[in-house]
Scaffold this motif. Sequence first.
Motif, mmCIF file in Angstrom:
data_model
loop_
_atom_site.group_PDB
_atom_site.id
_atom_site.type_symbol
_atom_site.label_atom_id
_atom_site.label_comp_id
_atom_site.label_asym_id
_atom_site.label_seq_id
_atom_site.Cartn_x
_atom_site.Cartn_y
_atom_site.Cartn_z
ATOM 1 N N LYS A 7 0.839 -1.084 -0.133
ATOM 2 C CA LYS A 7 0.057 -0.129 0.051
ATOM 3 C C LYS A 7 0.819 1.143 0.029
ATOM 4 O O LYS A 7 1.784 1.304 0.880
ATOM 5 C CB LYS A 7 -0.771 0.064 1.017
ATOM 6 N N GLU A 53 -4.152 -1.523 -6.330
ATOM 7 C CA GLU A 53 -4.840 -0.524 -6.170
ATOM 8 C C GLU A 53 -6.416 -0.490 -6.682
ATOM 9 O O GLU A 53 -7.535 -0.248 -6.232
ATOM 10 C CB GLU A 53 -4.331 0.869 -6.675
ATOM 11 N N GLN A 75 -0.824 -0.630 -9.821
ATOM 12 C CA GLN A 75 -1.964 -0.444 -10.339
ATOM 13 C C GLN A 75 -3.080 -1.573 -10.282
ATOM 14 O O GLN A 75 -4.178 -1.285 -9.653
ATOM 15 C CB GLN A 75 -1.841 -0.086 -11.826
ATOM 16 N N PHE A 86 1.112 5.485 -0.232
ATOM 17 C CA PHE A 86 0.377 6.874 -0.280
ATOM 18 C C PHE A 86 0.980 7.585 -1.451
ATOM 19 O O PHE A 86 1.916 7.317 -2.202
ATOM 20 C CB PHE A 86 1.051 7.307 0.943
ATOM 21 N N ASP A 87 0.274 8.692 -1.871
ATOM 22 C CA ASP A 87 0.508 9.411 -2.870
ATOM 23 C C ASP A 87 1.806 10.040 -2.909
ATOM 24 O O ASP A 87 2.388 9.904 -3.850
ATOM 25 C CB ASP A 87 -0.626 10.807 -2.664
ATOM 26 N N SER A 88 2.300 10.373 -1.733
ATOM 27 C CA SER A 88 3.939 10.949 -1.883
ATOM 28 C C SER A 88 4.615 9.510 -2.241
ATOM 29 O O SER A 88 5.823 9.971 -2.660
ATOM 30 C CB SER A 88 4.180 11.458 -0.336
ATOM 31 N N GLU A 89 4.529 8.500 -1.533
ATOM 32 C CA GLU A 89 5.341 7.594 -2.148
ATOM 33 C C GLU A 89 5.164 7.232 -3.606
ATOM 34 O O GLU A 89 6.084 6.658 -4.208
ATOM 35 C CB GLU A 89 4.803 6.195 -1.172
ATOM 36 N N LEU A 90 4.049 7.165 -3.915
ATOM 37 C CA LEU A 90 3.757 7.093 -5.690
ATOM 38 C C LEU A 90 4.691 8.234 -6.315
ATOM 39 O O LEU A 90 5.027 7.694 -7.375
ATOM 40 C CB LEU A 90 2.263 7.097 -5.962
ATOM 41 N N LYS A 91 4.960 9.180 -5.760
ATOM 42 C CA LYS A 91 5.631 10.055 -6.588
ATOM 43 C C LYS A 91 7.240 9.658 -6.568
ATOM 44 O O LYS A 91 7.701 9.833 -7.880
ATOM 45 C CB LYS A 91 5.498 11.677 -5.797
ATOM 46 N N GLU A 117 7.052 6.673 -9.187
ATOM 47 C CA GLU A 117 6.832 7.180 -10.627
ATOM 48 C C GLU A 117 8.168 7.616 -11.036
ATOM 49 O O GLU A 117 8.516 7.176 -12.494
ATOM 50 C CB GLU A 117 5.975 8.350 -10.667
ATOM 51 N N THR A 155 7.433 18.680 -7.649
ATOM 52 C CA THR A 155 6.559 19.108 -6.694
ATOM 53 C C THR A 155 7.196 20.235 -5.629
ATOM 54 O O THR A 155 6.271 20.469 -4.876
ATOM 55 C CB THR A 155 6.419 17.776 -5.944
#
Length: 122
Positions: free
Chosen positions: A4, A77, A74, A6-11, A14, A35
């Motif tokens: 799992k 999620e 993906q 979080f948005d920050s980790e996804l950055k 990426e 960012t």
Amino acid sequence: MAVKLFDSELKVMEVLWREGDQTAKHISDVLKDETGWNMNTTYTVIKKCIAKGAIARSEPHFLCHACVSKEEVQADEAEALVGKLFGGAPEQLFAALLSGGRLSKEQLQRLKKLVEDAHDAP
């Protein structure tokens, strides 16, 4: 491997998915531009990804390697979303996407092809 993020980790992920293995310094430079994050923020997020098993760190120069693919994340999620919001029924997700004419004709054609290809798969 279900991780799992979080948005920050996804950055952070990426950057690795897009550019391959990179030093933490390089990731920090990229995310500063994209960012506005400072180096400490990026390093903290990288360490959280390492703790979750999403990134492996090696030397020299704090080299980071993605241990999970974008497609794996993906899929995890998407499964979580279907479970959480649609009672585990993917067709309800499709119904929500189709309602209100939110999808273009081209998007609908691509979805139709995906469904047909999935149906034809062994």
